[in-house]
Design a protein around this motif. Structure first.
Motif, PDB file in Angstrom:
ATOM      1  N   ASP A  24       8.362  -2.413   3.429  1.00 33.61           N
ATOM      2  CA  ASP A  24       9.390  -2.248   4.248  1.00 33.61           C
ATOM      3  C   ASP A  24      10.759  -3.662   3.599  1.00 33.61           C
ATOM      4  OD1 ASP A  24       9.246  -3.581   6.407  1.00 33.61           O
ATOM      5  OD2 ASP A  24       9.834  -2.541   7.649  1.00 33.61           O
ATOM      6  N   GLU A  25      10.496  -4.465   3.594  1.00 37.13           N
ATOM      7  CA  GLU A  25      10.608  -5.537   2.357  1.00 37.13           C
ATOM      8  C   GLU A  25      12.391  -5.246   1.968  1.00 37.13           C
ATOM      9  OE1 GLU A  25       7.184  -5.595   0.075  1.00 37.13           O
ATOM     10  OE2 GLU A  25       7.424  -5.427   2.034  1.00 37.13           O
ATOM     11  N   THR A  26      12.851  -6.283   1.329  1.00 34.77           N
ATOM     12  CA  THR A  26      14.233  -6.013   0.625  1.00 34.77           C
ATOM     13  C   THR A  26      13.445  -5.634  -1.454  1.00 34.77           C
ATOM     14  OG1 THR A  26      15.181  -7.447   1.398  1.00 34.77           O
ATOM     15  CG2 THR A  26      16.031  -7.045  -0.311  1.00 34.77           C
ATOM     16  N   GLY A  27      13.756  -5.248  -1.156  1.00 33.90           N
ATOM     17  CA  GLY A  27      13.490  -4.838  -3.067  1.00 33.90           C
ATOM     18  C   GLY A  27      12.366  -4.014  -3.208  1.00 33.90           C
ATOM     19  N   ALA A  28      11.784  -3.812  -1.552  1.00 28.58           N
ATOM     20  CA  ALA A  28      10.069  -2.514  -2.190  1.00 28.58           C
ATOM     21  C   ALA A  28      10.578  -1.522  -3.000  1.00 28.58           C
ATOM     22  CB  ALA A  28       9.694  -3.166  -0.847  1.00 28.58           C
ATOM     23  N   PHE A  29      10.065  -0.587  -2.960  1.00 26.12           N
ATOM     24  CA  PHE A  29       9.801   0.612  -3.956  1.00 26.12           C
ATOM     25  C   PHE A  29       8.676   1.196  -4.900  1.00 26.12           C
ATOM     26  CE2 PHE A  29      10.187  -2.252  -7.659  1.00 26.12           C
ATOM     27  CZ  PHE A  29       9.762  -1.409  -8.918  1.00 26.12           C
ATOM     28  N   ALA A  30       8.422   1.959  -4.778  1.00 25.98           N
ATOM     29  CA  ALA A  30       7.028   2.619  -5.178  1.00 25.98           C
ATOM     30  C   ALA A  30       7.184   4.121  -5.449  1.00 25.98           C
ATOM     31  CB  ALA A  30       6.349   3.213  -4.944  1.00 25.98           C
ATOM     32  N   ASN A  31       6.027   5.090  -6.793  1.00 27.37           N
ATOM     33  CA  ASN A  31       6.739   6.220  -7.754  1.00 27.37           C
ATOM     34  C   ASN A  31       5.098   6.771  -7.394  1.00 27.37           C
ATOM     35  OD1 ASN A  31       6.424   6.354 -10.232  1.00 27.37           O
ATOM     36  ND2 ASN A  31       8.378   5.272  -9.607  1.00 27.37           N
ATOM     37  N   VAL A  32       4.945   7.918  -7.259  1.00 34.80           N
ATOM     38  CA  VAL A  32       3.743   8.567  -7.277  1.00 34.80           C
ATOM     39  C   VAL A  32       3.650   9.939  -9.143  1.00 34.80           C
ATOM     40  CG1 VAL A  32       1.546   9.208  -6.525  1.00 34.80           C
ATOM     41  CG2 VAL A  32       2.822   7.429  -5.035  1.00 34.80           C
ATOM     42  N   CYS A  92       4.821  10.372  -1.928  1.00 30.54           N
ATOM     43  CA  CYS A  92       4.536   9.416  -1.701  1.00 30.54           C
ATOM     44  C   CYS A  92       5.219   8.379  -0.535  1.00 30.54           C
ATOM     45  CB  CYS A  92       5.687   8.269  -2.418  1.00 30.54           C
ATOM     46  SG  CYS A  92       5.760   6.173  -3.103  1.00 30.54           S
ATOM     47  N   ASN A  93       4.464   7.927   0.341  1.00 28.75           N
ATOM     48  CA  ASN A  93       4.367   7.002   2.050  1.00 28.75           C
ATOM     49  C   ASN A  93       4.403   4.925   1.721  1.00 28.75           C
ATOM     50  OD1 ASN A  93       4.800   6.277   4.605  1.00 28.75           O
ATOM     51  ND2 ASN A  93       3.745   8.525   4.725  1.00 28.75           N
ATOM     52  N   LEU A  94       5.620   5.097   1.739  1.00 32.40           N
ATOM     53  CA  LEU A  94       5.899   3.100   0.925  1.00 32.40           C
ATOM     54  C   LEU A  94       5.100   2.168   2.828  1.00 32.40           C
ATOM     55  CD1 LEU A  94       6.035   1.090  -1.170  1.00 32.40           C
ATOM     56  CD2 LEU A  94       8.472   0.989  -0.702  1.00 32.40           C
ATOM     57  N   GLN A  95       4.532   1.454   2.556  1.00 35.65           N
ATOM     58  CA  GLN A  95       4.053   0.975   3.367  1.00 35.65           C
ATOM     59  C   GLN A  95       4.257  -0.664   3.800  1.00 35.65           C
ATOM     60  OE1 GLN A  95       1.140   2.846   6.309  1.00 35.65           O
ATOM     61  NE2 GLN A  95       2.811   3.833   5.221  1.00 35.65           N
ATOM     62  N   ARG A 120       0.885  -1.168  -0.111  1.00 32.16           N
ATOM     63  CA  ARG A 120      -0.038   0.199   0.367  1.00 32.16           C
ATOM     64  C   ARG A 120       1.255   1.692  -0.285  1.00 32.16           C
ATOM     65  NH1 ARG A 120      -4.645   0.509   4.545  1.00 32.16           N
ATOM     66  NH2 ARG A 120      -2.264   0.148   5.852  1.00 32.16           N
ATOM     67  N   VAL A 121       0.069   2.493  -0.480  1.00 30.58           N
ATOM     68  CA  VAL A 121       0.884   3.587  -0.634  1.00 30.58           C
ATOM     69  C   VAL A 121       0.334   4.850  -0.181  1.00 30.58           C
ATOM     70  CG1 VAL A 121       2.298   5.489  -1.902  1.00 30.58           C
ATOM     71  CG2 VAL A 121       2.674   2.425  -2.930  1.00 30.58           C
ATOM     72  N   ILE A 122       0.613   5.295   0.798  1.00 29.02           N
ATOM     73  CA  ILE A 122       0.008   6.258   1.517  1.00 29.02           C
ATOM     74  C   ILE A 122       0.289   8.092   0.458  1.00 29.02           C
ATOM     75  CG2 ILE A 122      -1.160   8.196   2.853  1.00 29.02           C
ATOM     76  CD1 ILE A 122       0.040   6.714   4.764  1.00 29.02           C
TER      77      ILE A 122
END
Length: 269
Positions: free
Chosen positions: A252-260, A247-250, A128-130
């Motif tokens: 923290d696992e290895t390799g997680a990423f996101a962009n908004v 972009c508040n990434l919910q 999820r991403v806030i």
């Protein structure tokens, strides 16, 4: 010949600047403060923030995508970050350069055009991403009244992108009998049951709006609305508030990423 080369260089530089300016997102950052997950400096505000595209540390986490004129907020778990979750976000500021603070009674509106960008996936699920919040803040005298450690108050609204849907989480009183200065205490408020907009936005651009008035909070996605009102929202007049976006990434696992991606962003009071 040297003069010709000089004029040609100046012309090309000027033309490149004009093209870049035309393609850059038209978002005014004057009244915002940026927080990034890591760097020698992790918070920036105007005037330094206005030159973000020239700052290497900032552009790791917030940058222009000239292909679609968007402002991109990027996050990946940072080993330097002490937060449980990582975020790259803008926090609303007032015209004096300090933290903004408005009440429900005063009213406020945020309008934006947004799109979920690239995001990691684990076990066929996206984290999820806030991408927007309404944060709460106590006034100085309220801090003293309840013996709080700081001015932090609950967030009355968190807005998530969750596997293609926009979801909301608000607050309600833990017990209807709570009154007086106890209303100001953080543990007096708990999460509501949440709300999910019916129409999936997926990875498409969508229009998003929050409109605040006395005792009322209205959130819309592409015209579909969710209205919050009633006693709890009347009581919320006690708090100061401010918008945050990014972009508040919910996860923290290895390799997680996101962009908004934000294509427009406007706030009025």
């Amino acid at each position: 010949m040297k003069k010709i080369r000089t004029y040609l260089l100046l012309f090309l530089t000027s033309t490149t600047f004009m093209i870049h300016a035309q393609k850059a997102p038209k978002i005014d950052l004057t009244l915002w403060k940026l927080t990034i997950p890591e760097g020698s400096v992790t918070t920036y505000k105007a005037p330094k923030l206005l030159d973000y595209s020239e700052n290497v540390e900032i552009t790791k986490f917030m940058f222009n995508d000239l292909s679609d004129r968007s402002l991109v907020f990027y996050v990946y778990p940072s080993i330097k970050s002490k937060r449980s979750f990582n975020k790259t976000d803008l926090k609303e500021q007032n015209s004096f350069g300090g933290d903004a603070g408005w009440s429900f009674k005063q009213g406020a509106k945020l309008k934006a055009s947004i799109k979920m960008g690239e995001i990691s996936k684990k076990n066929d699920q996206y984290p999820r991403v806030i991408f927007a919040q309404i944060g709460g803040r106590l006034k100085e005298d309220q801090v003293n009244q309840i013996g709080a450690k700081d001015k932090s108050a609950p967030s009355i609204l968190k807005v998530f992108w969750d596997n293609g849907y926009v979801k909301l989480r608000s607050k309600r009183l833990a017990d209807p009998s709570i009154s007086g200065i106890d209303i100001l205490k953080e543990d007096s408020w708990i999460d509501d049951d949440g709300y999910t907009f019916k129409n999936k936005v997926d990875f498409d651009k969508f229009n998003f709006q929050i409109e605040i008035s006395d005792g009322k909070m209205e959130v819309s996605v592409n015209g579909e609305k969710k209205v919050y009102s009633g006693g709890d929202y009347k009581l919320w007049n006690s708090f100061d508030n401010y918008f945050t976006v990014g972009c508040n990434l919910q996860g923290d696992e290895t390799g997680a990423f996101a962009n908004v991606k934000f294509y427009s962003l406007d706030v009025t009071h």
